[in-house]
Design a protein around this motif. Structure first.
Motif, PDB file in Angstrom:
ATOM      1  N   ASP A  97       9.223  44.663   0.720  1.00 46.42           N
ATOM      2  CA  ASP A  97       8.412  44.463  -0.485  1.00 46.42           C
ATOM      3  C   ASP A  97       7.537  45.674  -0.804  1.00 46.42           C
ATOM      4  OD1 ASP A  97       6.644  44.356   1.617  1.00 46.42           O
ATOM      5  OD2 ASP A  97       5.789  42.410   1.108  1.00 46.42           O
ATOM      6  N   SER A  98       7.824  46.824  -0.216  1.00 50.50           N
ATOM      7  CA  SER A  98       6.921  47.978  -0.338  1.00 50.50           C
ATOM      8  C   SER A  98       7.673  49.232  -0.775  1.00 50.50           C
ATOM      9  CB  SER A  98       6.223  48.231   0.999  1.00 50.50           C
ATOM     10  OG  SER A  98       5.510  47.060   1.395  1.00 50.50           O
ATOM     11  N   VAL A 101      14.534  37.741   7.230  1.00 46.90           N
ATOM     12  CA  VAL A 101      13.643  37.719   6.067  1.00 46.90           C
ATOM     13  C   VAL A 101      12.291  37.148   6.505  1.00 46.90           C
ATOM     14  CG1 VAL A 101      13.232  36.579   3.839  1.00 46.90           C
ATOM     15  CG2 VAL A 101      15.487  37.557   4.356  1.00 46.90           C
ATOM     16  N   GLY A 102      11.235  37.815   6.129  1.00 50.51           N
ATOM     17  CA  GLY A 102       9.887  37.375   6.507  1.00 50.51           C
ATOM     18  C   GLY A 102       9.297  38.199   7.638  1.00 50.51           C
ATOM     19  N   GLU A 117       9.009  48.945  -6.612  1.00 53.22           N
ATOM     20  CA  GLU A 117       8.544  47.693  -6.008  1.00 53.22           C
ATOM     21  C   GLU A 117       9.232  47.347  -4.689  1.00 53.22           C
ATOM     22  OE1 GLU A 117       6.059  46.542  -7.686  1.00 53.22           O
ATOM     23  OE2 GLU A 117       6.370  47.383  -9.689  1.00 53.22           O
ATOM     24  N   TYR A 118      10.315  48.022  -4.371  1.00 46.81           N
ATOM     25  CA  TYR A 118      11.107  47.692  -3.178  1.00 46.81           C
ATOM     26  C   TYR A 118      11.256  48.916  -2.271  1.00 46.81           C
ATOM     27  CZ  TYR A 118      12.647  43.608  -5.879  1.00 46.81           C
ATOM     28  OH  TYR A 118      12.682  42.447  -6.602  1.00 46.81           O
ATOM     29  N   SER A 127      12.168  53.266  -5.112  1.00 43.67           N
ATOM     30  CA  SER A 127      12.045  52.192  -6.096  1.00 43.67           C
ATOM     31  C   SER A 127      10.587  51.752  -6.171  1.00 43.67           C
ATOM     32  CB  SER A 127      12.964  51.053  -5.634  1.00 43.67           C
ATOM     33  OG  SER A 127      12.691  49.877  -6.317  1.00 43.67           O
ATOM     34  N   ASN A 176      20.785  40.963   3.377  1.00 45.75           N
ATOM     35  CA  ASN A 176      22.165  40.581   3.056  1.00 45.75           C
ATOM     36  C   ASN A 176      23.220  41.634   3.392  1.00 45.75           C
ATOM     37  OD1 ASN A 176      21.497  38.044   2.209  1.00 45.75           O
ATOM     38  ND2 ASN A 176      21.399  38.557   0.033  1.00 45.75           N
ATOM     39  N   HIS A 177      22.807  42.870   3.513  1.00 46.04           N
ATOM     40  CA  HIS A 177      23.796  43.925   3.754  1.00 46.04           C
ATOM     41  C   HIS A 177      23.624  44.527   5.140  1.00 46.04           C
ATOM     42  CE1 HIS A 177      25.301  43.871  -0.368  1.00 46.04           C
ATOM     43  NE2 HIS A 177      24.050  43.610  -0.710  1.00 46.04           N
ATOM     44  N   ILE A 194      15.737  45.361   3.062  1.00 45.45           N
ATOM     45  CA  ILE A 194      14.937  45.581   1.865  1.00 45.45           C
ATOM     46  C   ILE A 194      13.535  45.037   2.152  1.00 45.45           C
ATOM     47  CG2 ILE A 194      14.732  45.148  -0.619  1.00 45.45           C
ATOM     48  CD1 ILE A 194      17.262  46.747   0.175  1.00 45.45           C
ATOM     49  N   THR A 238       6.921  43.626   4.519  1.00 47.34           N
ATOM     50  CA  THR A 238       7.716  42.454   4.879  1.00 47.34           C
ATOM     51  C   THR A 238       9.172  42.655   4.477  1.00 47.34           C
ATOM     52  OG1 THR A 238       5.817  40.989   4.590  1.00 47.34           O
ATOM     53  CG2 THR A 238       7.973  39.961   4.513  1.00 47.34           C
ATOM     54  N   VAL A 239      10.065  42.280   5.385  1.00 40.46           N
ATOM     55  CA  VAL A 239      11.497  42.285   5.073  1.00 40.46           C
ATOM     56  C   VAL A 239      11.759  41.130   4.118  1.00 40.46           C
ATOM     57  CG1 VAL A 239      13.815  41.967   6.030  1.00 40.46           C
ATOM     58  CG2 VAL A 239      12.077  43.264   7.322  1.00 40.46           C
ATOM     59  N   ILE A 240      12.382  41.433   2.967  1.00 43.76           N
ATOM     60  CA  ILE A 240      12.631  40.348   2.004  1.00 43.76           C
ATOM     61  C   ILE A 240      14.120  40.116   1.754  1.00 43.76           C
ATOM     62  CG2 ILE A 240      10.407  40.559   0.843  1.00 43.76           C
ATOM     63  CD1 ILE A 240      11.901  42.049  -1.422  1.00 43.76           C
ATOM     64  N   ASN A 241      14.974  40.986   2.279  1.00 44.08           N
ATOM     65  CA  ASN A 241      16.410  40.793   2.063  1.00 44.08           C
ATOM     66  C   ASN A 241      17.168  41.481   3.195  1.00 44.08           C
ATOM     67  OD1 ASN A 241      19.202  41.260   0.905  1.00 44.08           O
ATOM     68  ND2 ASN A 241      18.275  40.188  -0.840  1.00 44.08           N
ATOM     69  N   ARG A 255      21.006  47.671   6.672  1.00 40.53           N
ATOM     70  CA  ARG A 255      20.170  47.829   5.486  1.00 40.53           C
ATOM     71  C   ARG A 255      19.150  46.691   5.463  1.00 40.53           C
ATOM     72  NH1 ARG A 255      21.814  50.582   0.847  1.00 40.53           N
ATOM     73  NH2 ARG A 255      20.761  49.981  -1.082  1.00 40.53           N
TER      74      ARG A 255
END
Lengths: 406, 406
Positions: free
Chosen positions: A320-321, A364-365, A349-350, A347, A312-313, A318, A307-310, A316
């Motif tokens: 959850d995987s 997001v989502g 967690e991300y 990373s 903002n940039h 981010i 899932t896309v969780i961010n 790019r």
């Protein structure tokens, strides 16, 4: 694909057992066990993430393809369960015509044998007293358990333990081809095979020779050249064994990268393919006989939904995987439908996706479907594999030998 | 260290329960659950391998050290359980004086809260409908559950779900410092905090800012310079929040690499240390305030016991512990007592050690004790951690949130 696993019965079974979590050896039907819960019937796009998904039709096609490709060659298929760690998938492989399966570890072998897989060749050695005794107890319960040996002292210890357990244990000699496991080819290997053959409680069944380094070489011709070269001393050793009167029923080796080039190796009996069932970005990069840039003998069936969780940039995304969903093997995951995306799971967690262009605007989502970098260690991170057909969860396959690294 | 876990009672309990495997939430004593079996009392050198071992005395000393180092600074400790995934270890951290723990994922938070850990701050966001609803149900059962938010739409969704669930949910705003998670600092962060504060079913508790990139920089001075720089916009945002009348109870961040440099950050309340409990070769390489070459604020307590399975080649040992026992993070594992050994876990099932000199001659079957490369993903590979005291297995700690990556 003829297999004795009845789909309708299974669906009833899992339907009845909604929410339950089955433990090894408790199957009311005496069949390989499957997790079942309320996620059956969901769209794969509705699953919470990270989720490991298996496209059943693609996997079933891969399962057939390897047998079709080897038809008439006299070479059998002995799939390596270290890839999937699931007795259910091992059973599908047996039903498709495998001569048996390979396992890497004793605990992994045990999970397979105790869950109905009759023929398990353990490619690793058991060298400690505890494991040797456990292996013999396992052999006593399961006559289809075969184990490897690669040094004379260990052969003597296996003999002692087999006698104590009151069994005759089937043994294959592992030959050293990449300075990893195995006895040196030539005289040491011949003498070890003869030692096993003479041991009253051991039965010499043949040899293993696995060239792990050849599997991921780029280019079919390069892999073949290396394989033929690697196998020269192995073949010479095999021939010396046959000449000395040994019964070399098994001459096993090769993997998904080299399964189609073993016909020229005299005496060779079966390929230890694992990744063929799922594929991953590492294998896709090596090229096949007819395609220099993409290995396409088998198709990717295994993905992680994330899932896309961010967002903002720019350029790019981010997710959850991260490393705990994908491992950090390179090349990274491949986002289906977005060839320009680069997935970095460095990373824990991300996940971080960078790109120059995308085919849609992500919010997001949003879920993404990602082909895994290296199927074996990725599957080992998950409790369950979602079996998907026509986009929906048809079954939940427990990774029963997950974490069984002993 | 005062903790309510009675050792004698525990030993009786595990003694009584030999061979049993406990499932979450079934503890007869209502305490965090531990696996127990016949391995209690064994020497760590007798364990079958790979086995993940924790030197309890070293771990207990690390547990104390972080609190001692921060004593009088006004900075608290909020350990991150993504490292160990064990409610038992989280309880030890709480008993040592932690203000609460952090968790990365919802499923991980759930395992902690359902096993007696009262204060869990989930540092990741929940952005899908299913997870948001699950998070609110969790919050309803456990008032100590705090979750992060980093975008206005998600804040609105959390508000709706909290209202539906009939709860007031505690929320912290995650600030973006390394282009991974978080809302941009400055106005967007202030506005998001105000939005949360105004939401009738949400309670704004403070902020998070985690600089993951600073943790593994070599050199204490370099880490500090980066940290102070990274936190400049965060502090400005914090001050704007305070000025606007927001209640910033929590200003959390930092990790094992930067825990001792946050005193100069105005308003900062607590450090999210994780690896301090175990250490690993990645952290050992970064250097500490007083030691440029070795980070020695905490001592390595976590090791993998492995077995030599092949010695056929000079200056080379093969073990039974590869990527599925260690991960492929660099630097690799460090063999205790053999500073010249280089451990390569690049192969899934085998470890390859190369060396120019060794302190003894190794034989097949010898055990080796190896400090892990990166503790978080390594622990996630194991079912259990063996708690070792004076060389013997004192307890078996289940990695209950293993594989809980959702």
């Amino acid at each position: 694909m003829a297999h004795h696993f009845d789909r309708r019965k299974f669906l009833q079974y899992t339907g009845m057992a909604g929410g339950a979590f089955f433990l090894p050896g408790k199957s009311p039907a005496g069949q390989p066990l499957l997790l079942s819960n309320s996620e059956i019937g969901l769209s794969k796009w509705e699953l919470e993430t990270p989720s490991l998904c298996l496209e059943l039709e693609v996997m079933e096609a891969n399962l057939k393809k390897v047998h079709q490709a080897l038809e008439g060659s006299g070479i059998g298929v002995r799939p390596h369960v270290k890839t999937h760690k699931s007795p259910y998938l091992a059973q599908l492989q047996m039903d498709a015509g495998a001569v048996g399966v390979c396992a890497a570890k004793l605990s992994e072998s045990e999970i397979m044998l105790e869950n109905g897989i009759p023929q398990v060749l353990m490619t690793g050695v058991n060298v400690t007293k505890g494991k040797i005794e456990k292996a013999m107890a396992l052999r006593k319960r399961h006559p289809g358990f075969i184990q490897a040996v690669d040094n004379p002292k260990n052969a003597a210890e296996l003999q002692d333990a087999a006698r104590s357990a009151g069994v005759t244990a089937d043994v294959v000699v592992d030959l050293d081809v990449i300075k990893r496991s195995g006895v040196p080819t030539g005289k040491p290997a011949l003498e070890l095979a003869q030692l096993v053959d003479r041991a009253p409680n051991l039965r010499f069944l043949g040899i293993l020779a696995y060239d792990g380094g050849a599997q991921h070489m780029r280019g079919h011709a390069a892999r073949k050249a290396r394989t033929i070269q690697t196998f020269e001393p192995v073949v010479a050793t095999y021939e010396s064994m046959v000449k000395s009167g040994l019964n070399v029923e098994i001459f096993s080796g090769a993997g998904t990268g080299t399964y189609d080039m073993m016909g020229e190796v005299p005496g060779f009996t079966d390929v230890q393919v694992g990744s063929y069932l799922f594929m991953d970005t590492q294998y896709m990069a090596i090229g096949s006989r007819d395609n220099d840039t993409l290995y396409d003998d088998f198709d990717p069936s295994l993905t992680v939904m994330c899932t896309v969780i961010n967002t903002n940039h720019p350029n790019r995304l981010i997710t959850d995987s991260g490393a705990k969903a994908f491992t950090i093997n390179k090349p990274g995951g491949m986002v289906i439908g977005e060839p320009d995306f680069s997935y970095n799971a460095g990373s824990d967690e991300y996940g971080t996706i960078t790109f120059d262009r995308s085919n849609k605007t992500y919010r997001v989502g949003d879920r993404l479907e990602v082909i895994v970098p290296h199927c074996d260690p990725v599957i080992n991170l998950y409790v369950r594999i979602y079996g998907i057909r026509r986009g929906k969860v048809e079954m939940i396959i427990p990774v029963m030998a997950r974490g069984m690294s002993r």
